[in-house]
Design a protein around this motif. Structure first.
Motif, mmCIF file in Angstrom:
data_model
loop_
_atom_site.group_PDB
_atom_site.id
_atom_site.type_symbol
_atom_site.label_atom_id
_atom_site.label_comp_id
_atom_site.label_asym_id
_atom_site.label_seq_id
_atom_site.Cartn_x
_atom_site.Cartn_y
_atom_site.Cartn_z
ATOM 1 N N GLY A 229 -6.389 112.419 -66.812
ATOM 2 C CA GLY A 229 -5.795 111.366 -67.631
ATOM 3 C C GLY A 229 -5.265 110.225 -66.772
ATOM 4 N N ALA A 230 -4.564 110.568 -65.708
ATOM 5 C CA ALA A 230 -4.015 109.551 -64.815
ATOM 6 C C ALA A 230 -5.147 108.830 -64.076
ATOM 7 C CB ALA A 230 -3.048 110.183 -63.817
ATOM 8 N N GLY A 231 -6.202 109.550 -63.756
ATOM 9 C CA GLY A 231 -7.337 108.928 -63.083
ATOM 10 C C GLY A 231 -7.973 107.858 -63.947
ATOM 11 N N GLU A 232 -8.218 108.204 -65.209
ATOM 12 C CA GLU A 232 -8.766 107.244 -66.161
ATOM 13 C C GLU A 232 -7.884 106.010 -66.227
ATOM 14 O OE1 GLU A 232 -8.736 109.058 -69.976
ATOM 15 O OE2 GLU A 232 -10.818 108.554 -70.355
ATOM 16 N N TYR A 233 -6.588 106.275 -66.347
ATOM 17 C CA TYR A 233 -5.596 105.214 -66.471
ATOM 18 C C TYR A 233 -5.629 104.298 -65.247
ATOM 19 C CZ TYR A 233 -0.865 103.353 -65.987
ATOM 20 O OH TYR A 233 0.205 102.550 -65.771
ATOM 21 N N ALA A 234 -5.904 104.889 -64.079
ATOM 22 C CA ALA A 234 -5.923 104.106 -62.846
ATOM 23 C C ALA A 234 -7.277 103.450 -62.613
ATOM 24 C CB ALA A 234 -5.565 105.000 -61.656
ATOM 25 N N GLY A 235 -8.150 103.519 -63.591
ATOM 26 C CA GLY A 235 -9.434 102.847 -63.454
ATOM 27 C C GLY A 235 -10.440 103.618 -62.620
ATOM 28 N N ILE A 236 -10.215 104.925 -62.468
ATOM 29 C CA ILE A 236 -11.166 105.745 -61.727
ATOM 30 C C ILE A 236 -12.065 106.423 -62.746
ATOM 31 C CG2 ILE A 236 -11.428 107.664 -60.107
ATOM 32 C CD1 ILE A 236 -8.406 107.120 -59.390
ATOM 33 N N ARG A 237 -13.380 106.280 -62.592
ATOM 34 C CA ARG A 237 -14.276 106.882 -63.573
ATOM 35 C C ARG A 237 -14.491 108.351 -63.206
ATOM 36 N NH1 ARG A 237 -19.019 103.394 -62.870
ATOM 37 N NH2 ARG A 237 -19.952 104.472 -64.628
ATOM 38 N N THR A 238 -14.145 109.213 -64.144
ATOM 39 C CA THR A 238 -14.157 110.648 -63.875
ATOM 40 C C THR A 238 -15.551 111.149 -63.525
ATOM 41 O OG1 THR A 238 -12.474 110.746 -65.583
ATOM 42 C CG2 THR A 238 -13.269 112.835 -64.740
ATOM 43 N N GLY A 239 -16.569 110.717 -64.276
ATOM 44 C CA GLY A 239 -17.924 111.211 -64.063
ATOM 45 C C GLY A 239 -18.401 111.019 -62.636
ATOM 46 N N PRO A 240 -18.460 109.780 -62.151
ATOM 47 C CA PRO A 240 -18.887 109.561 -60.771
ATOM 48 C C PRO A 240 -18.025 110.311 -59.762
ATOM 49 C CG PRO A 240 -18.865 107.496 -61.962
ATOM 50 C CD PRO A 240 -18.277 108.525 -62.890
ATOM 51 N N ALA A 241 -16.719 110.435 -60.044
ATOM 52 C CA ALA A 241 -15.838 111.150 -59.111
ATOM 53 C C ALA A 241 -16.245 112.618 -59.020
ATOM 54 C CB ALA A 241 -14.374 111.022 -59.552
#
Lengths: 356, 504
Positions: A229-241
């Motif tokens: 959730g925090a990753g999404e919020y920080a503009g990090i795309r979960t899939g590629p990560a």
């Protein structure tokens, strides 16, 4: 890791080791032997001679790679049970490059073999990453399944495609692809196959530490690992990560072939690993994610692994398996104990609004 | 005169060098609602934990009904008739109310079938007597938060508590639920229960409490009968100086639209339509407040604007550019900052340090990161500066955010977002759980941003907050904007009617 946290980081493995040595001692006593003598023999056989040390380093080398692979996945919030499959595919690719490009000079061929292993491992690791990112299917299941596929596939290659009659291994790699043994320049290691890939493993550990702690990618992987959730919020795309983390994890596991193929047997052999990928999980767990921890934990498990042969005359070698299992179980318990303790301390400090 | 129900005498408690409680005296008479107020870190929680047996005091005495008591744990406190209703409910969510009530009851053999019928009857009796209105057969997670809280109260009553401690009970409630809750509190008192209410909302104190004790920096700085005091006096006691939470009008007229939402439709994760053809603008230099009872589409609206939720219909423009389909990172680059309503799930990575959390969302800015490597020094400098500026305590940038108090966690999120020179601030419940001094500070920063030409969209369940900050107020009900009121002449009753779906 800051120095202040060091005592806590050491508390977990030390508690776990102490406890499992006690458990081991109970078993030794139960079969009527002297635990002190057994442990002393284990120490003498492993750390008591240059040859013993060489064997420990040799056994630890692949565990460093798979330990790093599992640790990287853990820190990105993923459980990679597929290091075993990734290392089979990687080791096969390493051997393939080694016996295919026979004309190449050593300075090119050896690195190319290692790279081929890393790339193959990365590709194999990326598959469950993509499946998770795209379809949400759980990486634990998919990595386990891909282990079977990898072992079967490389087995098929050895027995049907790159056949050396009456063996289960590939043709030998070109001499130029071989990594020198330590005994070539340090004769006192005489007889032990420990080789230059141990240094490569240390370099991989350093690279891993740099990646996780100093780079933006490592930071982003850790954020996603702790909180999607925090990753999404920080503009990090979960899939590629997720895909990146699984590929990097697979690449590390795929480098295991440098030790066995380039440094020891000089060919790929079906069934050579016997669980090094799974031991990587134990190493990563004991290491709690840190690179230094992975190296130390791999050395420890390497010591147990060679030690099993040494004490075989005194006690059944299954004792070592009991030790390994209790170490893993007690790591989990003691890390909870230590964390709870640390958290309570921190809570009490902040509850009081301490301003250091 | 009979002795007080609860008496705390000269309580001292230190953590390392810090005195959390420094000679605290507190007396609560039987059958009164006694409020305990103070800022974050004033020592309220420590005091309550001592009373509830979770901490042992360094010095001092607890008396229950005049008799000295010594609690070694919550079980002892419970036996003495003390019950705590926690901020985060201690209910097993997939269980029914009855099953929850049977949990942990003494004298129930673990393997025999539980007597649900008798338990249900008992629950209905109690529920009726205190007007709690809790259905014993309902599954907890299906119940609204307000009812869950009443179930929690019910459990404490079933354990035989005659003294109830409430820790920030309204923090999780809608205004309507809060009103119901106050009615329940009144009922409990009228039936002879003693109530200790920990809060930092002064209007609540004024509304329900009989007496109030104010703490600051580990000491009691005042005790008043509520009818003899005022919110202003209490605020002054709490903070130690005068506090201004009133309206301050903007300095300049609003400029060009920064955020423009047109006919927006958004669904939630269960595909239920939550936002229906909502249109509005937020211009540079104005604060637009969105008032509404929680759960009327505000969450989904904010997530859609922040890029965290897919848009079903309509468009979102920033500075005239269509950003409807752009990613979070792109919106951040165009100057959007977002204070999320759920700081623990979105706004913070609890297992990471203060410094790493202040970097969250800014990790690609060239100031903090090269192509590959993060720049450690500038990150630390920024973290030290922000934690100083926003008074985050303790001032330790390597401490995990899990280990900060709720109020300080919120300050960390606000510090990060307001500290980055935005074009558009989307602030969702920006002061939830923070104390009055910090509220004043956060409000001042929002106004300051507005005066510098930043567009601010403020979503808050706290009507006072919306009213004191907003230049314009939009009211959301059932996923639509049902009314717009200029902030200057907004009245609580009119907004309240709109919020509940009534006509303007």
């Amino acid at each position: 890791m800051s120095l202040r946290r060091l005592p806590q980081a050491l508390a977990v493995p030390l508690l776990a080791l102490g406890f499992s040595l006690l458990v081991g001692a109970v078993f030794v006593l139960a079969i009527g032997r002297d635990p002190v003598a057994v442990y002393a023999e284990l120490l003498r056989g492993t750390l008591g001679s240059p040859y013993g040390v060489g064997q420990v380093l040799f056994k630890a080398t692949p565990l460093i790679f798979t330990g790093l692979a599992c640790a990287l996945a853990f820190r990105a919030g993923l459980v990679n049970i597929g290091a075993e499959g990734q290392l089979y595919v990687g080791a096969f690719a390493t051997a393939w490059a080694g016996f295919t490009f026979r004309g190449a000079p050593a300075l090119v061929l050896a690195p190319a073999c290692i790279l081929a292993g890393a790339l193959a491992g990365a590709a194999w690791g990326a598959v469950p990453g993509i499946l998770k990112a795209r379809f949400g299917s759980h990486e634990v299941i998919n990595t386990i399944m891909l282990n079977f596929v990898a072992i079967a596939l490389t087995g098929y290659m050895v027995s049907n495609v790159f056949v050396v009659p009456e063996t289960v291994h590939t043709p030998e790699i070109a001499a130029a692809a071989r990594l020198p043994r330590f005994e070539a320049f340090m004769p006192f290691f005489g007889g032990s196959p420990v080789n230059v890939s141990f240094l490569l493993a240390l370099a991989a550990a350093a690279g891993y530490a740099l990646l996780m702690n100093r780079t933006r990618l490592g930071y982003e992987l850790r954020v996603v690992g702790h909180s999607a959730g925090a990753g999404e919020y920080a503009g990090i795309r979960t899939g590629p990560a997720v895909i990146t983390a699984m590929a990097l994890s697979g690449a590390l596991a795929g480098m295991v072939g440098s030790n066995f193929v380039l440094g020891y047997k000089h060919y790929f052999e079906g069934g050579f690993s016997a669980g090094i990928g799974f031991m990587g999980l134990a190493v990563a767990l004991l290491a709690q994610g840190s690179a230094v921890g992975v190296v130390l934990a791999a050395l420890f498990f390497g010591m147990l692994s060679h030690g099993a042969l040494v004490i075989n005359t005194m006690v059944p070698k299954e004792l070592v398996e009991i030790l390994q299992a209790t170490v893993i179980a007690s790591v989990i318990v003691s890390s909870n104990v230590v964390q709870d303790y640390a958290r309570r301390r921190a809570r009490e400090r902040t509850a009081a609004g301490v301003t250091p | 005169m009979s002795s007080p129900a609860v008496e705390l005498l000269d309580i001292h408690k230190s953590f390392s060098r810090v005195k959390a409680n420094d000679g605290v005296n507190l007396a609560v008479a039987r059958g009164e609602i006694h409020a305990l107020v103070g800022e974050n870190g004033a020592g309220k929680s420590t005091l309550m934990k001592i009373l509830y047996g979770l901490y042992a005091p360094d010095r001092g005495e607890i008396r229950i009904d005049g008799k000295p008591a010594r609690f070694r744990g919550p079980a002892d406190a419970l036996r003495a008739g003390l019950g705590m209703v926690h901020q985060h409910f201690m209910l097993v969510r997939p269980f029914t109310v009855v099953e929850n009530m049977l949990l942990g009851r003494e004298g129930v053999p673990p393997v025999l079938p539980m007597d649900r019928v008798a338990a249900s009857r008992e629950i209905r009796d109690l529920s009726g007597r205190y007007a709690l209105d809790v259905e014993p057969g309902a599954v907890v997670e299906d119940l609204p938060v307000g009812v869950q809280q009443r179930a929690e109260i019910l459990r404490v009553l079933l354990h035989g508590a005659s003294i109830l401690i409430f820790d920030e009970p309204t923090a999780v409630l809608t205004p309507q639920e809060a009103t119901d809750f106050f009615r329940v509190l009144g009922g409990l008192r009228d039936q002879g229960k003693t109530i200790l209410l920990i809060t930092h909302k002064l209007d609540e104190v004024m509304q329900v409490a009989d007496r109030v004790t104010v703490m600051r920096a580990g000491r009691v700085v005042g005790e008043r009968a509520v009818r003899d005091t005022s919110p202003a006096e209490l605020a002054r006691l709490m903070v130690g100086r005068d506090v201004a939470l009133g309206r301050v009008e903007g300095e300049a007229p609003a400029g060009a639209p920064v955020l423009e939402v047109r006919s927006l439709g958004v669904r939630d994760s269960r595909r239920i339509a939550r936002v229906n053809s909502v249109s509005f603008q937020v211009r540079a230099g104005e604060i637009v407040g969105i008032a509404g009872v929680e759960g009327n589409g505000q969450t989904e609206l904010v997530e859609a604007i922040a890029g965290l939720r897919e848009v079903e219909a309509g468009t979102i423009h920033m500075d005239g550019r269509d950003v409807t389909g752009s990613r979070v990172a792109q919106r951040q680059r165009s100057g959007l900052v977002h204070v999320p309503e759920d700081r623990q799930r979105r706004g913070l990575v609890l297992e990471m340090s203060l410094a790493e959390n202040l970097l969250l969302g800014r990790q690609r800015e060239s100031e903090f990161s090269g192509r590959v490597l993060l720049r450690a020094e500038p990150i630390l400098r920024m973290a030290r500066r922000l934690s100083e500026e926003f008074d985050v305590r303790p001032r330790d940038v390597s401490l995990k955010t899990r280990d900060f108090s709720g109020g300080n966690q919120q300050k960390i999120v606000v510090a990060r977002e307001l500290g980055r020179a935005p074009r558009l601030i989307v602030a969702s419940q920006p002061t939830r759980g923070v104390d009055i001094g910090a509220i004043e500070f956060i409000h001042a920063r929002l106004r300051e941003a507005r005066d510098q030409g930043v567009a601010v969209l403020l979503v808050s369940a706290d009507l006072r907050e919306v009213m004191s900050l907003s230049d314009r107020i939009l009211v959301m009900y059932g996923g639509r904007v049902v009314g717009e009121v200029p902030g200057r002449d907004a009245r609580e009753d009119r907004l309240g009617t709109l919020m509940l779906g009534g006509a303007a």
